[in-house]
Design an enzyme around this catalytic site. Structure first.
Site, PDB file in Angstrom:
ATOM      1  N   ASP A  15      28.896  87.418   5.090  1.00 52.04           N
ATOM      2  CA  ASP A  15      29.902  88.168   4.356  1.00 52.04           C
ATOM      3  C   ASP A  15      30.504  89.183   5.340  1.00 52.04           C
ATOM      4  OD1 ASP A  15      31.328  89.322   2.142  1.00 52.04           O
ATOM      5  OD2 ASP A  15      29.822  90.909   2.095  1.00 52.04           O
ATOM      6  N   ASP A  17      32.630  92.469   4.216  1.00 52.21           N
ATOM      7  CA  ASP A  17      32.678  93.845   3.730  1.00 52.21           C
ATOM      8  C   ASP A  17      31.314  94.374   3.342  1.00 52.21           C
ATOM      9  OD1 ASP A  17      35.603  94.427   3.692  1.00 52.21           O
ATOM     10  OD2 ASP A  17      35.626  92.652   2.432  1.00 52.21           O
TER      11      ASP A  17
END
Length: 228
Positions: A15, A17
């Site tokens: 991922d 963020d």
């Protein structure tokens, strides 16, 4: 905290963020500044709901949950303008760059599977081109119909490896509970590096939960260990 079903993997999906880049502090300030424009502040309860959602979904949550006197369209426009201005300032979180470089140097296929839109991802990587070029590919939320907690973005990201791995051979790194749910729904193992506001019961869903990427031991998943 670890799940007893840890198995070796061959491919790694990250991922972006709150996991690779410290964008959550930027987003939090953006949401506070935009909502204050309409006379409200983001509450802790609403903030928890924003983590791991797409930008558009997060804007919807803010407008609805805070009962803002503004249309979703106008709120999204305000949010987008301010976030695009501030997101390039986001730096790597502790351990993130080192882990990416380690996996790349050991020829482990790696990619980014972000729920953020294409324009947002492009802005975030501007100052970090050298590191993000180490990934085999980057998938963004604009490329899938359903965002996390649906598994779409992880299925798409895995499919772009050549050859395409089985989901059981993939390890996902996530910071949010929707991201963990998406990875598990995709049939992948997941290491969670949650923020302090994530309750213990949600951390327990991950294959492994850590306080920082600096604590990750690759050999647990059959990956080459750090040499120093």
């Amino acid at each position: 905290m670890a799940n007893n079903s840890i198995k070796p993997v061959t491919h790694v999906l990250f991922d972006m963020d709150g996991l690779l880049l410290n964008t959550e502090v930027v987003y939090e300030k953006v949401f506070q500044d935009v909502t204050s424009k309409y006379g409200k502040m983001v509450t802790p309860e609403v903030r928890t709901k924003l983590v791991g959602t797409s930008e558009h979904a997060a804007c919807e949550i803010c407008v609805k949950e805070l009962n803002l006197n503004v249309s979703l369209e106008v709120f999204v426009k305000d949010f987008h303008a301010l976030s695009q201005e501030r997101l390039p300032s986001a730096d790597f979180l502790p351990g993130a760059e080192g882990l990416v470089r380690h996996l790349h140097s050991n020829n482990i296929p790696i990619c980014v599977a972000s729920g953020s839109c294409k324009e947002s991802v492009e802005v975030k990587v501007l100052r970090h081109q050298e590191v993000f070029k180490l990934f085999n590919h980057i998938v963004n939320g604009s490329e899938v119909k359903h965002g996390k907690p649906e598994p779409d973005v992880f299925f798409l990201a895995a499919s772009r490896f050549d050859p395409k791995p089985e989901p059981s051979n993939c390890l996902v790194f996530e910071d949010s509970f929707p991201g963990v749910q998406a990875a598990l729904s995709a049939g992948m193992q997941v290491v969670m590096v949650p923020g302090p506001h994530i309750p213990e019961e949600k951390r327990a869903k991950a294959t492994l939960a850590l306080n920082s990427l600096e604590d990750f031991k690759p050999e647990l998943f059959g990956l080459p260990p750090f040499t120093s």
